[in-house]
Motif scaffolding. Structure first.
Motif, PDB file in Angstrom:
ATOM      1  N   ALA A   1      57.180  52.976  36.513  1.00  0.00           N
ATOM      2  CA  ALA A   1      56.693  52.997  35.131  1.00  0.00           C
ATOM      3  C   ALA A   1      56.011  51.682  34.766  1.00  0.00           C
ATOM      4  O   ALA A   1      55.025  51.679  34.017  1.00  0.00           O
ATOM      5  CB  ALA A   1      57.856  53.270  34.185  1.00  0.00           C
ATOM      6  N   ALA A   2      56.482  50.559  35.318  1.00  0.00           N
ATOM      7  CA  ALA A   2      55.884  49.257  35.005  1.00  0.00           C
ATOM      8  C   ALA A   2      54.440  49.176  35.498  1.00  0.00           C
ATOM      9  O   ALA A   2      53.567  48.615  34.831  1.00  0.00           O
ATOM     10  CB  ALA A   2      56.714  48.137  35.629  1.00  0.00           C
TER      11      ALA A   2
ATOM     12  N   GLU B   1      47.649  51.170  31.989  1.00  0.00           N
ATOM     13  CA  GLU B   1      47.304  51.655  30.651  1.00  0.00           C
ATOM     14  C   GLU B   1      46.994  50.503  29.706  1.00  0.00           C
ATOM     15  O   GLU B   1      46.097  50.594  28.870  1.00  0.00           O
ATOM     16  CB  GLU B   1      48.451  52.494  30.089  1.00  0.00           C
ATOM     17  N   LYS B   2      47.728  49.399  29.834  1.00  0.00           N
ATOM     18  CA  LYS B   2      47.546  48.249  28.947  1.00  0.00           C
ATOM     19  C   LYS B   2      46.246  47.494  29.256  1.00  0.00           C
ATOM     20  O   LYS B   2      45.479  47.187  28.355  1.00  0.00           O
ATOM     21  CB  LYS B   2      48.744  47.304  29.093  1.00  0.00           C
ATOM     22  N   ASP B   3      46.006  47.195  30.532  1.00  0.00           N
ATOM     23  CA  ASP B   3      44.869  46.355  30.908  1.00  0.00           C
ATOM     24  C   ASP B   3      43.588  47.129  31.197  1.00  0.00           C
ATOM     25  O   ASP B   3      42.497  46.571  31.145  1.00  0.00           O
ATOM     26  CB  ASP B   3      45.229  45.496  32.122  1.00  0.00           C
ATOM     27  N   PHE B   4      43.708  48.409  31.544  1.00  0.00           N
ATOM     28  CA  PHE B   4      42.543  49.245  31.827  1.00  0.00           C
ATOM     29  C   PHE B   4      42.696  50.537  31.026  1.00  0.00           C
ATOM     30  O   PHE B   4      42.967  51.600  31.583  1.00  0.00           O
ATOM     31  CB  PHE B   4      42.444  49.558  33.323  1.00  0.00           C
TER      32      PHE B   4
ATOM     33  N   ASN C   1      52.979  43.334  37.761  1.00  0.00           N
ATOM     34  CA  ASN C   1      52.184  42.107  37.765  1.00  0.00           C
ATOM     35  C   ASN C   1      50.999  42.275  38.716  1.00  0.00           C
ATOM     36  O   ASN C   1      51.156  42.777  39.827  1.00  0.00           O
ATOM     37  CB  ASN C   1      53.031  40.910  38.229  1.00  0.00           C
ATOM     38  N   TRP C   2      49.830  41.829  38.302  1.00  0.00           N
ATOM     39  CA  TRP C   2      48.635  41.967  39.118  1.00  0.00           C
ATOM     40  C   TRP C   2      48.642  40.942  40.236  1.00  0.00           C
ATOM     41  O   TRP C   2      49.055  39.795  40.048  1.00  0.00           O
ATOM     42  CB  TRP C   2      47.368  41.828  38.263  1.00  0.00           C
TER      43      TRP C   2
END
Length: 108
Positions: free
Chosen positions: A48-49, A55-58, A94-95
């Motif tokens: 889910a993370a 969803e948040k960054d793209f 984390n990216w």
């Protein structure tokens, strides 16, 4: 006699220049990045993370394919407005840079 001494001196200096060692040291190392093997997984099997990070960054992106390696690092192929990009994330969302995936060995 002068010619003999001069000849010996010239030969001795010529031979000594060939005896000098040429110590050339490498000025920079070579980095080899070995990416670990990724195995394809179903998109619904992503943590889910990772999904929420996409969803948040793209916001307008969709995940078309997902892969995982043994270190639980994820390779995601995302589609944004008909263009495909590849991004990497860990299991916490984390990216990661592509160079941080797998192991890095230094060669000299």
């Amino acid at each position: 006699m002068k010619k003999l001494i001069l000849t010996v001196a010239i030969l001795a200096s010529g031979i000594s220049t060939f005896a000098l060692s040429n110590n050339i040291l490498p000025t920079e190392g070579i980095s080899v990045v070995m990416n670990e093997e990724f195995k394809e997984i179903a998109v619904d099997k992503l943590p889910a993370a990772v999904k929420s990070a996409v969803e948040k960054d793209f916001a307008s992106a969709t995940i078309s394919k997902a892969y995982v390696n043994s270190k639980e690092q994820y390779k995601l192929e995302i589609t944004i407005e008909e263009s495909t990009s590849t991004v990497y994330a860990d299991k916490e969302g984390n990216w990661l840079e592509e160079s941080a995936i797998g192991t890095k060995k230094e060669m000299e």
